[in-house]
Design an enzyme around this catalytic site. Structure first.
Site, PDB file in Angstrom:
ATOM      1  CG  HIS A 155     -43.029  29.478  16.635  1.00 27.16           C
ATOM      2  ND1 HIS A 155     -42.228  29.515  17.751  1.00 27.16           N
ATOM      3  CD2 HIS A 155     -43.525  30.718  16.491  1.00 27.16           C
ATOM      4  CE1 HIS A 155     -42.256  30.741  18.256  1.00 27.16           C
ATOM      5  NE2 HIS A 155     -43.033  31.492  17.505  1.00 27.16           N
ATOM      6  CD  GLU A 257     -40.195  31.104  15.206  1.00 29.18           C
ATOM      7  OE1 GLU A 257     -41.088  31.443  14.432  1.00 29.18           O
ATOM      8  OE2 GLU A 257     -39.949  31.708  16.267  1.00 29.18           O
TER       9      GLU A 257
HETATM   10  O1  TA6 Z   1     -41.884  33.843  15.963  1.00 26.66           O
HETATM   11  C1  TA6 Z   1     -41.588  34.837  16.885  1.00 26.66           C
HETATM   12  C2  TA6 Z   1     -42.864  35.388  17.467  1.00 26.66           C
HETATM   13  O2  TA6 Z   1     -43.676  35.890  16.443  1.00 26.66           O
HETATM   14  C3  TA6 Z   1     -42.508  36.428  18.535  1.00 26.66           C
HETATM   15  O3  TA6 Z   1     -42.779  37.745  18.142  1.00 26.66           O
HETATM   16  C4  TA6 Z   1     -43.247  35.968  19.758  1.00 26.66           C
HETATM   17  O4  TA6 Z   1     -44.301  36.716  20.120  1.00 26.66           O
HETATM   18  C5  TA6 Z   1     -43.515  34.506  19.481  1.00 26.66           C
HETATM   19  O5  TA6 Z   1     -43.613  34.350  18.101  1.00 26.66           O
HETATM   20  C6  TA6 Z   1     -44.572  33.750  20.268  1.00 26.66           C
HETATM   21  O6  TA6 Z   1     -45.874  33.988  19.865  1.00 26.66           O
HETATM   22  P1  TA6 Z   1     -47.080  33.369  20.681  1.00 26.66           P
HETATM   23  O7  TA6 Z   1     -48.330  33.724  19.948  1.00 26.66           O
HETATM   24  O8  TA6 Z   1     -46.886  31.881  20.690  1.00 26.66           O
HETATM   25  O9  TA6 Z   1     -47.007  33.933  22.068  1.00 26.66           O
END
Ligand code: TA6
Length: 282
Positions: A155, A257
């Site tokens: 990520h 990502e």
């Molecule tokens: O990868 C994108 C995502 O799934 C978004 O929807 C956003 O919420 C982000 O990840 C961050 O997630 P987190 O659990 O780290 O707040």
């Protein structure tokens, strides 16, 4: 001369700092197996790490390159993005030569993970630093005696000066699932993606590399093994709702990502899966 790797304290957690060629460096934390910094020879930090990130393991560290496994986002019953982000990994290997430094961290199932997800696994993350790039390889081994499936992602939070000024190339012609529009499937028609509001997309089956055109912070992004590419920026309102982000944090980051999100990976017993993301300063 062989490059050095040192154990450091990073906001109270144990991390390894890889000192690369020509003043480059990268830092990976044992908490979450998460890369937290990558500095290129020009002295520029290439990853975004929130100044309000929490380092006590109560929540995932906001920024760097979190490892999401065995569930991407909310695609199942597990905690969002799985459970590896808040767990301690161990150091499996560290190695360096004249032009690279490499660290492998590992983690395996235990009583707590089996309560959430009843499978035996071993996962490793290998960070390799070279003069102008980092290469991050994630591997998963099924050490049990029944198949399991998973989704996941690296990520990556990329640092930008102003997200409105960057352009992302390489996604034209691909379908994406748009989480900001009720998960509608949309075909990308633009040659460049410009961020002008909240973006939360899973691009499917991307085989080409991407180019993030961002002035002095431009990057080439390539993945292998991970079929999907996720692009995320929370923009103003969603950022304000994140306790571990400063009000203007959205402006200085763009997540690009490497993911397996659309279709779970099925891993038979005794087999291993690999996925990687490479970031190259251009
Ligand atoms: O990868 C994108 C995502 O799934 C978004 O929807 C956003 O919420 C982000 O990840 C961050 O997630 P987190 O659990 O780290 O707040």
């Amino acid at each position: 001369m062989t490059l050095s790797i040192e154990t450091i304290d990073f906001h109270g957690i144990e991390a390894l700092r890889l000192n690369g060629p020509r003043g480059s460096s990268a830092t990976i934390s044992r908490l979450g197996g998460q890369v937290l910094s990558w500095v290129t020879p020009d002295g520029r930090e290439r990853l975004y790490l929130s100044e309000r990130a929490v380092f006590d393991g109560s929540v995932a560290i906001r920024g760097g390159i979190p490892v999401c496994f065995p569930q991407f986002a909310g695609l199942g019953k597990l905690p969002k993005h799985g459970f590896l982000r808040t767990r301690m990994w161990s150091v499996v290997a560290r190695r360096s030569g004249e032009d690279y430094a490499l660290v492998t961290l590992g983690i395996a199932d235990d009583e707590e993970t089996r309560k959430l997800w009843p499978h035996a696994f071993k996962a490793e993350i290998t960070l390799m630093l070279e003069v102008d790039r980092i290469d991050l390889e994630f591997s998963v081994e099924n050490t049990g005696n029944a198949p399991f499936d998973f989704t996941g992602a690296l990520h990556s939070y990329l640092r930008v000066v102003q997200v409105e000024d960057v352009a992302l190339e390489g996604l034209r012609g691909h379908d994406y699932r748009d989480a900001t529009a009720g998960d509608r499937i949309v075909r990308e028609t633009g040659t460049e993606l410009i961020v002008e509001g909240e973006v939360d997309r899973v691009y499917h089956d991307v085989r080409r590399p991407q180019l993030l055109k961002a002035g002095n912070l431009s990057l080439g992004i390539q993945s292998q093994g991970f079929p999907d590419v996720v692009v995320w920026n929370p923009w103003v309102d969603k950022c304000a709702a994140l306790a571990d982000m400063p009000a203007d944090g959205w402006r200085h980051m763009l997540c690009i990502e490497a993911a397996c999100a659309r279709q779970p990976v099925v891993l038979p017993p005794g087999e291993e899966w690999y996925g990687r993301q490479t970031l190259v300063a251009v």
